[in-house]
Design a protein around this motif. Structure first.
Motif, short mmCIF file in Angstrom:
data_model
loop_
_atom_site.label_atom_id
_atom_site.label_comp_id
_atom_site.label_asym_id
_atom_site.label_seq_id
_atom_site.Cartn_x
_atom_site.Cartn_y
_atom_site.Cartn_z
N HIS A 148 0.76 -1.15 -0.40
CA HIS A 148 -0.23 0.27 0.16
C HIS A 148 0.93 1.26 0.12
CE1 HIS A 148 -3.13 -2.31 0.43
NE2 HIS A 148 -3.24 -2.99 1.70
N GLY A 149 2.54 0.92 0.56
CA GLY A 149 3.33 1.84 -0.30
C GLY A 149 3.62 2.60 1.60
N TYR A 150 2.60 2.31 2.34
CA TYR A 150 3.59 2.58 4.02
C TYR A 150 4.74 1.73 3.62
CZ TYR A 150 -1.16 4.24 4.62
OH TYR A 150 -2.49 5.00 4.52
N LEU A 151 5.61 2.70 4.64
CA LEU A 151 6.89 2.07 5.61
C LEU A 151 7.03 1.50 6.60
CD1 LEU A 151 9.74 2.46 5.17
CD2 LEU A 151 9.90 5.11 7.04
N ARG A 187 4.07 6.88 7.38
CA ARG A 187 4.50 5.56 8.41
C ARG A 187 2.74 5.49 9.07
NH1 ARG A 187 8.92 8.60 10.66
NH2 ARG A 187 8.31 10.01 9.22
N THR A 188 2.09 6.72 8.86
CA THR A 188 0.84 6.46 9.51
C THR A 188 -0.39 7.03 8.32
OG1 THR A 188 0.43 8.34 10.38
CG2 THR A 188 1.63 6.67 11.64
N LEU A 189 -1.71 6.61 8.94
CA LEU A 189 -2.61 7.52 7.98
C LEU A 189 -2.54 8.45 8.46
CD1 LEU A 189 -4.98 7.00 5.84
CD2 LEU A 189 -6.20 6.15 7.82
N GLN A 190 -2.08 9.53 9.40
CA GLN A 190 -2.71 10.49 9.34
C GLN A 190 -1.30 11.58 8.06
OE1 GLN A 190 -3.22 8.51 11.76
NE2 GLN A 190 -4.70 9.00 12.65
N CYS A 192 -0.01 10.08 5.68
CA CYS A 192 0.00 9.94 4.11
C CYS A 192 -1.42 10.99 4.32
CB CYS A 192 -0.49 8.55 4.46
SG CYS A 192 -1.23 8.21 2.56
N LEU A 193 -2.42 11.53 4.58
CA LEU A 193 -2.65 12.25 4.13
C LEU A 193 -2.23 13.60 4.29
CD1 LEU A 193 -6.17 11.60 5.79
CD2 LEU A 193 -5.40 10.51 3.47
N LEU A 194 -1.80 13.17 5.15
CA LEU A 194 -0.69 15.16 5.39
C LEU A 194 -0.32 15.28 4.31
CD1 LEU A 194 -0.68 15.42 9.04
CD2 LEU A 194 -2.08 16.30 8.10
N ILE A 195 0.08 14.62 4.04
CA ILE A 195 1.46 14.64 2.47
C ILE A 195 0.70 14.65 1.32
CG2 ILE A 195 3.08 13.02 1.28
CD1 ILE A 195 4.07 11.72 3.51
N GLN A 196 -0.05 14.41 1.18
CA GLN A 196 -1.25 14.35 0.27
C GLN A 196 -1.50 15.74 0.03
OE1 GLN A 196 -4.18 11.29 -1.41
NE2 GLN A 196 -3.03 9.56 0.13
N LEU A 197 -2.08 16.57 1.28
CA LEU A 197 -2.51 17.93 1.53
C LEU A 197 -1.51 19.28 0.77
CD1 LEU A 197 -4.72 17.83 5.02
CD2 LEU A 197 -5.52 17.76 2.20
N ASN A 198 -0.11 18.60 1.25
CA ASN A 198 1.00 19.65 1.08
C ASN A 198 1.33 19.28 -0.49
OD1 ASN A 198 3.27 21.14 1.67
ND2 ASN A 198 4.71 18.94 0.98
N GLN A 199 1.34 17.75 -1.26
CA GLN A 199 1.27 17.76 -2.92
C GLN A 199 -0.12 18.89 -3.41
OE1 GLN A 199 3.14 14.18 -3.80
NE2 GLN A 199 4.58 13.96 -2.65
N LEU A 200 -0.54 18.94 -2.77
CA LEU A 200 -1.80 19.47 -3.66
C LEU A 200 -1.87 21.23 -3.26
CD1 LEU A 200 -4.69 16.89 -3.23
CD2 LEU A 200 -3.27 16.80 -4.75
N GLY A 201 -1.19 21.38 -2.36
CA GLY A 201 -1.03 22.93 -1.66
C GLY A 201 -1.99 22.81 -1.48
N ILE A 211 -7.50 15.33 10.77
CA ILE A 211 -6.26 14.25 10.40
C ILE A 211 -6.16 13.85 11.20
CG2 ILE A 211 -5.05 13.76 8.85
CD1 ILE A 211 -5.85 15.23 6.43
N ARG A 212 -5.57 14.92 11.60
CA ARG A 212 -4.70 14.83 13.27
C ARG A 212 -4.78 13.70 14.44
NH1 ARG A 212 0.78 16.68 12.14
NH2 ARG A 212 1.24 18.43 11.06
N TYR A 213 -5.94 14.27 14.72
CA TYR A 213 -6.95 13.84 15.69
C TYR A 213 -8.06 13.57 15.71
CZ TYR A 213 -3.28 17.75 17.14
OH TYR A 213 -1.85 17.92 17.12
N HIS A 214 -9.20 13.52 14.54
CA HIS A 214 -10.66 12.93 15.05
C HIS A 214 -10.82 12.45 13.57
CE1 HIS A 214 -10.76 15.85 17.81
NE2 HIS A 214 -9.78 16.80 17.59
#
Length: 469
Positions: A148-151, A187-190, A192-201, A211-214
């Motif tokens: 799935h692409g996780y380390l 390394r975690t789902l959180q 993974c989603l934050l990296i995608q937000l950063n690349q999408l701007g 995403i981080r807490y809820h």
């Protein structure tokens, strides 16, 4: 009462599993690709079998004249080889004419294997401008990614294995996390989603906090609780949920695995011509077999060694049975498919919603075969229809009685359930009980728990998760 011995003559019938019958059963349940491999194995084991030539092999088989020996000792085999070789066809079955010249190869017709996730990332790593040390660390980290692409290794563990500093591993990991697909190397789902937000701007403070807490509360549809906690309108939580649905929680799943089969070759093709359906047995990949005429001389010799003759006759018998089994497989598949086309005509005309409940016994009674034979004929085989490519077992769905003497298949009920959910008001979605009541009005009486089961199998979320504000 007296006991004694006596001789009695009785006549009974028994079904003996002969090697020939066992071979016919094996051939019947093989798919087209498996049958091709099986024939290749038999070609290596039986010297009397050979592939039929493209230009009508065996046209001169009828030129031989045989001198049948009268008073020959009893033979174990039931085939008259002299009569067989005088026939210009394979066991009486007509030969198929083929083009004398095969078409030229077109490289656009070849299938290529899709790259794996590791290959895709390695290609980007070698193109990146990094030091040799960072590249070596990156190769190690890429090798420790799951499908799935996780380390799946910690930074400290990787640093210890490579004898480098954790900072060097972090630097290589940041490089990998900038690669395509977005989110890879997390390394975690959180993360993974934050990296995608950063690349999408995408810069959204509320979204990042959720995403981080809820994430768990959002997945459970607790929009009102989150709205109260962040002191925002519930529509803001709905907006955040809509953005999250556009992200991929498993960025590596779109790549192939080393031994993945990415296409299906249908064994049967059903095409609609006018108002009728034409059935084609797709055995193009199955080699055409014939008997090697070289061994005729062995049977023609009068003073032939008995052991040699018995060996040749046994191989002839095995070859003939294999050819007969392959032809019988073709006829059985045609009979079963013709029956399926007749019984599931509404499905072929209108789609999955009209698929009827069907069992093996109904088909077996119509075609005059045993249920086990129908089961073997439909196992591991695919059929191409105007509605798509399906496994043949798909045409034997279970179902429920709709009260009118006819049944409704489970697949048909699932299709109706999808249509009901698609047409519902997203502000007031239907719960399982209301869906069961709507189906009951259509003559389909199933319980609320059955609706929940079908909804879960279709991947439709619960009413609370489907509600929009």
């Amino acid at each position: 009462m007296r006991l004694g011995y006596g001789l009695n003559l009785e006549q009974t019938q028994k079904l003996i599993m002969t090697p020939e019958l066992r071979q016919a059963i094996t051939v019947l349940q093989l798919s087209s690709l498996e049958l091709s491999l099986y024939i290749e194995q038999q070609l290596q084991e039986n010297p009397l079998l050979e592939l039929q030539e493209e230009s009508g092999a065996g046209e001169d088989e009828g030129e031989f004249e045989w001198e049948h020996e009268q008073g020959e000792p009893d033979r174990e085999y039931d085939l008259d080889w002299e009569e067989y070789f005088q026939d210009s066809s394979d066991l009486g079955f007509p030969r198929t004419e083929r083009d004398p010249e095969p078409p030229a190869h077109n490289y656009e017709s070849f299938l290529s294997q899709a790259p794996t996730l590791m290959e895709h990332l390695m290609f980007q790593l070698y193109l990146s401008k990094c030091s040799p040390d960072t590249r070596a660390i990156g190769e190690y980290l890429i090798g420790n990614l799951d499908e799935h692409g996780y380390l799946r290794v910690s930074v400290e563990e990787a640093a210890g294995q490579l004898a480098v500093s954790p900072q060097a591993v972090e630097e290589a990991l940041k490089l990998i996390q900038s690669f395509d697909p977005p989110g890879v190397g997390a390394r975690t789902l959180q993360e993974c989603l934050l990296i995608q937000l950063n690349q999408l701007g995408i810069k959204d403070g509320l979204l990042e906090k959720i995403i981080r807490y809820h994430l768990v509360d959002l997945a459970r549809g607790k929009f009102n609780r989150l709205a109260q906690q962040f002191n925002v309108h519930v529509r803001e939580i709905q907006r955040v949920a809509d953005i999250l649905k556009t992200l991929d929680p498993k960025p590596g799943r779109n790549f192939s695995t080393p031994h993945e089969v990415r296409y299906v070759v249908p064994d049967i093709v059903v095409e609609k011509v006018g108002d009728d359906y034409i059935i084609l047995i797709n055995d193009v990949s199955v080699p055409r077999l014939t008997i090697n005429p070289t061994y005729r001389a062995v049977l023609q010799q009068e003073n032939q060694d008995s052991r040699t003759r018995r060996f040749v006759e046994s191989k002839l018998n095995a070859a003939a049975w294999l050819i007969r089994s392959i032809e019988q497989r073709r006829l059985t598949l045609y009979k079963v498919t013709s029956c399926l086309v007749q019984l599931q005509r509404d499905f072929l005309d209108h789609g999955v919603k009209y698929l009827k409940p069907l069992n093996l016994k109904q088909v077996a009674d119509m075609v005059g075969l045993h249920e086990s034979t129908v089961s073997r004929a439909t196992s591991n085989k695919y059929i191409q229809t105007p509605q798509g490519v399906f496994e043949m077992k798909y045409f034997f769905p279970s179902g429920v009685n709709n009260g009118g003497g006819n049944g409704t298949s489970a697949e048909s009920i699932k299709k109706m359930l999808q249509e009901i959910v698609a047409a519902e008001d997203p502000r007031e979605p239907l719960n399982d009980q209301k869906i069961a009541e709507i189906l009951s009005k259509e003559g389909i009486h199933i319980s609320r728990r059955t609706v929940a089961k079908y909804r879960s199998e279709l991947g439709i979320p619960s009413v609370q998760q489907r509600k929009r504000y």
